[in-house]
Design an enzyme around this catalytic site. Structure first.
Site, PDB file in Angstrom:
ATOM      1  N   ARG A   1      74.260  41.129  34.866  1.00 11.61           N
ATOM      2  CA  ARG A   1      74.486  39.784  34.311  1.00 11.61           C
ATOM      3  C   ARG A   1      73.896  38.706  35.236  1.00 11.61           C
ATOM      4  NH1 ARG A   1      78.474  40.098  30.306  1.00 11.61           N
ATOM      5  NH2 ARG A   1      77.615  38.165  29.477  1.00 11.61           N
TER       6      ARG A   1
ATOM      7  N   ILE B   1      69.210  43.423  24.280  1.00 16.78           N
ATOM      8  CA  ILE B   1      69.745  42.260  25.005  1.00 16.78           C
ATOM      9  C   ILE B   1      70.315  42.651  26.363  1.00 16.78           C
ATOM     10  CG2 ILE B   1      71.388  40.341  24.936  1.00 16.78           C
ATOM     11  CD1 ILE B   1      69.190  40.074  22.836  1.00 16.78           C
TER      12      ILE B   1
ATOM     13  N   ILE C   1      72.056  35.294  36.726  1.00 13.98           N
ATOM     14  CA  ILE C   1      72.178  33.878  36.330  1.00 13.98           C
ATOM     15  C   ILE C   1      70.956  33.087  36.804  1.00 13.98           C
ATOM     16  CG2 ILE C   1      74.712  33.856  36.237  1.00 13.98           C
ATOM     17  CD1 ILE C   1      74.650  32.583  39.063  1.00 13.98           C
TER      18      ILE C   1
ATOM     19  N   ASP D   1      76.735  41.816  20.193  1.00 10.97           N
ATOM     20  CA  ASP D   1      78.184  42.016  20.229  1.00 10.97           C
ATOM     21  C   ASP D   1      78.676  42.865  19.065  1.00 10.97           C
ATOM     22  OD1 ASP D   1      78.962  38.692  21.532  1.00 10.97           O
ATOM     23  OD2 ASP D   1      78.113  40.486  22.445  1.00 10.97           O
TER      24      ASP D   1
ATOM     25  N   CYS E   1      79.300  42.878  35.222  1.00 12.67           N
ATOM     26  CA  CYS E   1      80.441  43.341  34.415  1.00 12.67           C
ATOM     27  C   CYS E   1      80.029  44.687  33.825  1.00 12.67           C
ATOM     28  CB  CYS E   1      80.753  42.324  33.320  1.00 12.67           C
ATOM     29  SG  CYS E   1      79.545  42.335  31.991  1.00 12.67           S
TER      30      CYS E   1
ATOM     31  N   ARG F   1      90.941  40.272  25.875  1.00  9.97           N
ATOM     32  CA  ARG F   1      89.994  39.188  26.231  1.00  9.97           C
ATOM     33  C   ARG F   1      89.469  38.500  24.976  1.00  9.97           C
ATOM     34  NH1 ARG F   1      85.101  41.022  28.500  1.00  9.97           N
ATOM     35  NH2 ARG F   1      84.664  38.819  28.226  1.00  9.97           N
TER      36      ARG F   1
ATOM     37  N   LEU G   1      68.296  32.184  35.294  1.00  6.31           N
ATOM     38  CA  LEU G   1      67.845  31.147  34.348  1.00  6.31           C
ATOM     39  C   LEU G   1      68.737  29.906  34.437  1.00  6.31           C
ATOM     40  CD1 LEU G   1      67.094  33.374  31.203  1.00  6.31           C
ATOM     41  CD2 LEU G   1      65.479  32.579  32.960  1.00  6.31           C
TER      42      LEU G   1
ATOM     43  N   LYS H   1      85.829  32.871  20.278  1.00 13.19           N
ATOM     44  CA  LYS H   1      85.989  32.894  21.743  1.00 13.19           C
ATOM     45  C   LYS H   1      84.760  32.272  22.421  1.00 13.19           C
ATOM     46  CE  LYS H   1      84.917  36.791  24.051  1.00 13.19           C
ATOM     47  NZ  LYS H   1      83.912  36.600  25.095  1.00 13.19           N
ATOM     48  N   ASN H   2      83.569  32.667  21.959  1.00 15.19           N
ATOM     49  CA  ASN H   2      82.347  32.248  22.654  1.00 15.19           C
ATOM     50  C   ASN H   2      81.904  30.833  22.328  1.00 15.19           C
ATOM     51  OD1 ASN H   2      82.410  34.687  23.843  1.00 15.19           O
ATOM     52  ND2 ASN H   2      80.776  35.608  22.614  1.00 15.19           N
TER      53      ASN H   2
HETATM   54  C1  EPZ Z   1      76.893  35.319  25.754  1.00 13.33           C
HETATM   55  O1  EPZ Z   1      76.743  35.926  27.027  1.00 13.33           O
HETATM   56  C2  EPZ Z   1      78.200  35.868  25.190  1.00 13.33           C
HETATM   57  N1  EPZ Z   1      79.302  35.511  26.071  1.00 13.33           N
HETATM   58  C3  EPZ Z   1      78.105  37.388  25.072  1.00 13.33           C
HETATM   59  O2  EPZ Z   1      79.302  37.837  24.448  1.00 13.33           O
HETATM   60  C4  EPZ Z   1      76.932  37.731  24.163  1.00 13.33           C
HETATM   61  O3  EPZ Z   1      76.798  39.147  24.119  1.00 13.33           O
HETATM   62  C5  EPZ Z   1      75.652  37.105  24.727  1.00 13.33           C
HETATM   63  O4  EPZ Z   1      75.824  35.680  24.871  1.00 13.33           O
HETATM   64  C6  EPZ Z   1      74.449  37.339  23.829  1.00 13.33           C
HETATM   65  O5  EPZ Z   1      74.700  36.805  22.576  1.00 13.33           O
HETATM   66  C7  EPZ Z   1      79.836  34.280  25.967  1.00 13.33           C
HETATM   67  O6  EPZ Z   1      79.389  33.451  25.202  1.00 13.33           O
HETATM   68  C8  EPZ Z   1      81.019  33.991  26.851  1.00 13.33           C
HETATM   69  P1  EPZ Z   1      72.797  35.558  27.650  1.00 13.33           P
HETATM   70  P2  EPZ Z   1      75.605  35.359  28.044  1.00 13.33           P
HETATM   71  O7  EPZ Z   1      72.721  34.595  28.756  1.00 13.33           O
HETATM   72  O8  EPZ Z   1      75.554  33.888  27.955  1.00 13.33           O
HETATM   73  C9  EPZ Z   1      69.895  37.972  30.522  1.00 13.33           C
HETATM   74  C10 EPZ Z   1      81.255  39.105  24.213  1.00 13.33           C
HETATM   75  O9  EPZ Z   1      81.367  40.298  23.913  1.00 13.33           O
HETATM   76  N2  EPZ Z   1      69.971  36.801  31.410  1.00 13.33           N
HETATM   77  O10 EPZ Z   1      72.228  35.197  26.324  1.00 13.33           O
HETATM   78  O11 EPZ Z   1      75.831  35.975  29.373  1.00 13.33           O
HETATM   79  C11 EPZ Z   1      71.203  38.759  30.527  1.00 13.33           C
HETATM   80  O12 EPZ Z   1      71.256  39.661  31.616  1.00 13.33           O
HETATM   81  C12 EPZ Z   1      80.196  38.677  25.208  1.00 13.33           C
HETATM   82  O13 EPZ Z   1      81.915  38.186  23.703  1.00 13.33           O
HETATM   83  C13 EPZ Z   1      69.133  36.729  32.526  1.00 13.33           C
HETATM   84  O14 EPZ Z   1      68.352  37.623  32.776  1.00 13.33           O
HETATM   85  O15 EPZ Z   1      74.302  35.992  27.393  1.00 13.33           O
HETATM   86  C14 EPZ Z   1      71.162  39.483  29.221  1.00 13.33           C
HETATM   87  O16 EPZ Z   1      70.377  40.651  29.369  1.00 13.33           O
HETATM   88  C15 EPZ Z   1      79.522  39.856  25.870  1.00 13.33           C
HETATM   89  N3  EPZ Z   1      69.237  35.659  33.352  1.00 13.33           N
HETATM   90  C16 EPZ Z   1      70.438  38.496  28.294  1.00 13.33           C
HETATM   91  O17 EPZ Z   1      69.762  37.576  29.156  1.00 13.33           O
HETATM   92  C17 EPZ Z   1      70.112  34.634  33.109  1.00 13.33           C
HETATM   93  O18 EPZ Z   1      70.148  33.656  33.894  1.00 13.33           O
HETATM   94  C18 EPZ Z   1      71.378  37.729  27.380  1.00 13.33           C
HETATM   95  O19 EPZ Z   1      72.190  36.959  28.182  1.00 13.33           O
HETATM   96  C19 EPZ Z   1      70.956  34.721  31.972  1.00 13.33           C
HETATM   97  C20 EPZ Z   1      70.857  35.803  31.132  1.00 13.33           C
END
Ligand code: EPZ
Length: 418
Positions: free
Chosen positions: A121, A328, A123, A306, A116, A398, A125, A22-23
């Site tokens: 969550r 995380i 954004i 995950d 969520c 999902r 970065l 999915k990811n």
């Molecule tokens: C991806 O989410 C995956 N989703 C998540 O899978 C997965 O848990 C996560 O990566 C970590 O591996 C998809 O790929 C669709 P991150 P993402 O940006 O991209 C913080 C599932 O179950 N952060 O690496 O959102 C954030 O809050 C899902 O399939 C910032 O602070 O993960 C988190 O604490 C759940 N600012 C950490 O980084 C930002 O701008 C990791 O987030 C972005 C992120």
């Protein structure tokens, strides 16, 4: 309300086919917006999150059709750069479309994805990096109004955290930008490497896929391609955990053992035997699992966040006490309350969860709190005494294709009640 009713206590035995990730499929579908032509995306899982991404592509003017597990996207007709709030709300990871839409159309208008079940969550970065590439972003009224004065311009970008989504957004903005972009502290997840493989097949020039420094040389345009999505490593870990909690043994087909290296040691510490063999993997479980001393979630190649809930379901019935540290996400223990309804003994303090294994869980009505938390409830129900009723199944839909059917196929006794 539809519910999944699982009668616990049946050992699982047999073979399960793992679907595409999915990811990986989601950022690849977003990347197809950049291509003025047709992309054949093979091994694309049939999930509600993928359907949400397809709805966005169609809204943008793409022609999308599905033939079995192949999704064909023709983005030559992309005619707009906005994503309606309803579509953004359906899937918060739609933010990954931002870089691609901005690069393709010169602008983008979408609402803040919001939080969520896992927390706010943020954004920040994503936005900081895209601004560095020349995208003007105005945040107003819960919306992002973005425009690029001409072509985006490549440069060096350092991420304070190896964010998966931010790395993907930078890649999608940089592949057709002017000049070179270097990303320091990039995410190294296999899904990033798969996205790079897709983009390279479309004519992008990327070095360092899977490493923490990515170098992108911008090209004028991308062309269509055919790409096969990698197997889903979290779905793989889910079925491994299903064998583990039921004392059974499963052959998992069409897996990538290398991508689950980060979870194998934990399954082995808990007493499972695992034999990777070409594109398959055999897992067999002991009569009773042993506790896992410490599970600390980390960016890849560390233990994946995950899979935290999945291993916690196993720890609930293991012999001894296990400790989880979720580094995380700030609130990824929503499933604990529901596991405790089944008799699990879990104590949560901030990012730490201590699980005291019990001999036997017992059935109770529970509801999914999020995608992987819901999977943990299914795992717990497979071993709980009696019939467990699980609701809020939309969370599971999902990220898991044909979960109930696959489990039934290897001996689970369950039914879906409308
Ligand atoms: C991806 O989410 C995956 N989703 C998540 O899978 C997965 O848990 C996560 O990566 C970590 O591996 C998809 O790929 C669709 P991150 P993402 O940006 O991209 C913080 C599932 O179950 N952060 O690496 O959102 C954030 O809050 C899902 O399939 C910032 O602070 O993960 C988190 O604490 C759940 N600012 C950490 O980084 C930002 O701008 C990791 O987030 C972005 C992120």
């Amino acid at each position: 309300m539809t519910k999944l009713v699982i009668e616990g206590g049946h050992r699982l035995n047999g073979a399960v086919h793992i679907h595409g990730a999915k990811n990986s499929a989601l950022p690849i579908l977003a990347a197809s917006v950049l291509v003025n032509g047709e992309c054949y995306i093979e091994n694309c899982p049939d999930l509600s999150d993928v359907a949400a991404a397809v709805a966005i592509l169609r809204h943008l003017g793409c022609h999308v059709q599905r033939e079995g597990h192949t999704v064909i996207v023709d983005a030559s007709g992309v005619c707009r750069g906005d994503i309606p709030d309803a579509l953004m709300r359906e899937m918060r990871s739609s933010i990954v479309f931002l870089g691609a839409i901005a690069a393709r159309t010169g602008g983008a208008h979408l609402s803040f994805p919001g939080g969520c079940e896992l927390g706010p969550r943020p954004i920040d970065l994503h936005l900081a990096a895209l601004r560095q590439l020349g995208l003007h972003i105005r945040e107003e009224g819960g919306c992002l109004h973005c425009h690029a004065a001409g072509r985006l311009k490549g440069r060096a970008i350092s991420l304070s955290f190896p964010s998966v989504g931010a790395t993907e957004n930078i890649l999608l903005a940089a592949v057709t930008a002017e000049g070179s972009t270097t990303v320091y502290n990039a995410a190294r997840e296999p899904e990033i490497s798969d996205l790079c493989a897709f983009l390279t097949a479309c004519g992008a020039r990327i070095r360092g896929a899977g490493e923490s420094t990515l170098i992108v040389e911008g090209v004028e345009a991308l062309h269509g391609c055919t790409h096969r999505v990698i197997p889903d490593r979290i779905e793989t870990a889910t079925y491994m955990a299903a064998a583990a909690v039921t004392g059974g043994s499963l052959v998992l087909k069409e897996v990538c053992p290398e991508h689950v290296q980060s979870v194998l040691p934990f399954f082995e510490e808990m007493g499972c035997g695992i034999t990777p063999w070409r594109g398959e993997m055999l897992i067999s479980a002991p009569a009773r699992l042993r506790r896992v001393k410490t599970v600390r979630t980390l960016p890849y190649p560390g233990f994946p966040t995950d899979a935290q809930a999945l291993l916690m379901a196993m720890a609930c019935v293991a012999e001894g006490t296990s400790v989880f540290i979720e580094t995380i996400f700030e609130s990824r223990y929503k499933h604990v309350g529901e596991l405790m309804r089944l008799g699990a003994r879990v104590k949560v303090e901030g990012r730490v969860a201590v699980v005291e294994g019990v001999e036997q869980l017992s059935a109770a009505p529970v509801e999914c709190t999020d995608l992987r938390g819901g999977a943990a409830l299914v795992l717990a129900a497979l071993t709980a005494q009696g019939e467990t009723e699980i609701t809020n199944l939309y969370h599971l839909e999902r990220g898991y294709e044909a979960l109930a059917e696959s489990l039934q196929g290897v001996g689970a006794v369950l039914r879906v009640e409308k």
